[in-house]
Motif scaffolding. Structure first.
Motif, PDB file in Angstrom:
ATOM      1  N   PRO A   4     -46.064 -15.900 -22.518  1.00 37.46           N
ATOM      2  CA  PRO A   4     -46.197 -14.813 -22.849  1.00 37.46           C
ATOM      3  C   PRO A   4     -44.487 -14.209 -21.979  1.00 37.46           C
ATOM      4  N   TRP A   5     -43.731 -14.534 -21.371  1.00 34.98           N
ATOM      5  CA  TRP A   5     -42.582 -15.047 -21.432  1.00 34.98           C
ATOM      6  C   TRP A   5     -41.712 -15.311 -22.411  1.00 34.98           C
ATOM      7  N   GLU A   6     -41.666 -16.344 -22.950  1.00 36.11           N
ATOM      8  CA  GLU A   6     -41.223 -16.493 -24.824  1.00 36.11           C
ATOM      9  C   GLU A   6     -41.860 -15.785 -25.538  1.00 36.11           C
ATOM     10  N   SER A   7     -42.345 -15.331 -25.954  1.00 34.98           N
ATOM     11  CA  SER A   7     -42.664 -13.839 -26.652  1.00 34.98           C
ATOM     12  C   SER A   7     -41.813 -12.959 -26.555  1.00 34.98           C
ATOM     13  N   ILE A   8     -41.759 -12.144 -25.307  1.00 38.76           N
ATOM     14  CA  ILE A   8     -40.853 -11.141 -24.496  1.00 38.76           C
ATOM     15  C   ILE A   8     -39.341 -11.560 -24.424  1.00 38.76           C
ATOM     16  N   LYS A  10     -38.489 -13.616 -26.745  1.00 36.05           N
ATOM     17  CA  LYS A  10     -37.895 -13.483 -28.668  1.00 36.05           C
ATOM     18  C   LYS A  10     -37.583 -11.699 -29.233  1.00 36.05           C
ATOM     19  N   ILE A  11     -38.616 -10.810 -28.203  1.00 37.14           N
ATOM     20  CA  ILE A  11     -38.278  -9.860 -28.700  1.00 37.14           C
ATOM     21  C   ILE A  11     -37.165  -8.575 -28.215  1.00 37.14           C
ATOM     22  N   ILE A  12     -36.783  -9.530 -27.627  1.00 33.58           N
ATOM     23  CA  ILE A  12     -35.170  -9.543 -26.283  1.00 33.58           C
ATOM     24  C   ILE A  12     -34.116  -9.835 -27.496  1.00 33.58           C
ATOM     25  N   GLU A  13     -34.473 -10.606 -27.892  1.00 32.02           N
ATOM     26  CA  GLU A  13     -32.950 -11.748 -28.416  1.00 32.02           C
ATOM     27  C   GLU A  13     -33.218 -11.523 -30.093  1.00 32.02           C
ATOM     28  N   THR A  14     -34.061  -9.881 -30.426  1.00 30.85           N
ATOM     29  CA  THR A  14     -33.465  -9.416 -32.103  1.00 30.85           C
ATOM     30  C   THR A  14     -33.175  -8.820 -31.548  1.00 30.85           C
ATOM     31  N   PRO A  17     -29.699  -7.146 -26.461  1.00 30.30           N
ATOM     32  CA  PRO A  17     -30.179  -8.314 -25.548  1.00 30.30           C
ATOM     33  C   PRO A  17     -28.786  -7.192 -24.899  1.00 30.30           C
ATOM     34  N   ASN A  18     -29.796  -6.302 -23.707  1.00 25.44           N
ATOM     35  CA  ASN A  18     -28.630  -6.769 -22.189  1.00 25.44           C
ATOM     36  C   ASN A  18     -29.485  -7.132 -20.819  1.00 25.44           C
ATOM     37  N   THR A  19     -28.379  -6.994 -20.504  1.00 30.21           N
ATOM     38  CA  THR A  19     -28.447  -7.927 -18.907  1.00 30.21           C
ATOM     39  C   THR A  19     -30.387  -7.278 -17.907  1.00 30.21           C
ATOM     40  N   TYR A  20     -30.094  -5.898 -18.001  1.00 34.42           N
ATOM     41  CA  TYR A  20     -31.440  -5.700 -17.570  1.00 34.42           C
ATOM     42  C   TYR A  20     -32.444  -6.034 -17.658  1.00 34.42           C
ATOM     43  N   GLN A  21     -32.499  -6.016 -19.436  1.00 28.31           N
ATOM     44  CA  GLN A  21     -33.392  -6.946 -20.647  1.00 28.31           C
ATOM     45  C   GLN A  21     -34.174  -7.789 -19.931  1.00 28.31           C
ATOM     46  N   TYR A  22     -33.290  -8.610 -19.473  1.00 26.10           N
ATOM     47  CA  TYR A  22     -32.955 -10.034 -19.173  1.00 26.10           C
ATOM     48  C   TYR A  22     -33.648 -10.103 -18.031  1.00 26.10           C
ATOM     49  N   ASN A  23     -32.765  -9.546 -16.822  1.00 25.19           N
ATOM     50  CA  ASN A  23     -33.090  -9.471 -15.664  1.00 25.19           C
ATOM     51  C   ASN A  23     -34.487  -9.523 -15.109  1.00 25.19           C
ATOM     52  N   VAL A  24     -35.498  -8.342 -15.673  1.00 22.24           N
ATOM     53  CA  VAL A  24     -36.710  -8.051 -15.506  1.00 22.24           C
ATOM     54  C   VAL A  24     -37.188  -9.485 -15.916  1.00 22.24           C
ATOM     55  N   LEU A  25     -37.169  -9.789 -17.059  1.00 20.53           N
ATOM     56  CA  LEU A  25     -37.561 -11.162 -17.818  1.00 20.53           C
ATOM     57  C   LEU A  25     -37.464 -11.960 -16.733  1.00 20.53           C
ATOM     58  N   LEU A  26     -36.219 -12.275 -15.801  1.00 14.78           N
ATOM     59  CA  LEU A  26     -36.365 -12.965 -14.974  1.00 14.78           C
ATOM     60  C   LEU A  26     -36.844 -13.424 -14.013  1.00 14.78           C
ATOM     61  N   ASP A  27     -37.168 -11.885 -13.542  1.00 15.37           N
ATOM     62  CA  ASP A  27     -37.815 -11.323 -11.913  1.00 15.37           C
ATOM     63  C   ASP A  27     -38.752 -12.162 -12.683  1.00 15.37           C
ATOM     64  N   ALA A  28     -39.464 -11.269 -13.602  1.00 10.64           N
ATOM     65  CA  ALA A  28     -41.220 -12.161 -13.707  1.00 10.64           C
ATOM     66  C   ALA A  28     -41.658 -13.588 -14.227  1.00 10.64           C
TER      67      ALA A  28
END
Length: 95
Positions: A4-8, A10-14, A17-28
């Motif tokens: 699931p995190w790999e899919s997310i 991929k979505i972020i990077e297509t 992307p911004n810091t907030y999106q990455y931070n949410v993913l990193l937290d999960a």
């Protein structure tokens, strides 16, 4: 098949992307125990020239400090944070 995190990621990077999106993913990822993978995402952020925030580092520091295998990496992250000119927060010191 993708995790699931790999899919997310991929979505972020297509998109843009911004810091907030990455931070949410990193937290999960960290909450799921995927510390090594989360550290890899930090490197991807830098590759995409997305500046990590104090929140980015706090999330990774907290995860690394909870797992003794990553205690040295926590020290490295703290140094990196300082070198990047990112100011520590009160939470950083609690970690």
């Amino acid at each position: 098949s993708m995790l699931p995190w790999e899919s997310i990621l991929k979505i972020i990077e297509t998109r843009t992307p911004n810091t907030y999106q990455y931070n949410v993913l990193l937290d999960a990822m960290c909450k799921d125990g995927k510390i090594e993978e989360a550290l890899g995402v930090l490197e991807r952020m830098k590759k995409f020239e997305i500046r990590p925030s104090v929140g980015t580092y706090n999330t990774l520091l907290a995860a690394c400090c909870k797992n003794q295998l990553y205690s040295q990496r926590a020290m490295d992250l703290a140094s990196e944070m300082h070198e990047e000119g990112i100011e520590s927060s009160e939470f950083t010191y609690i970690v």
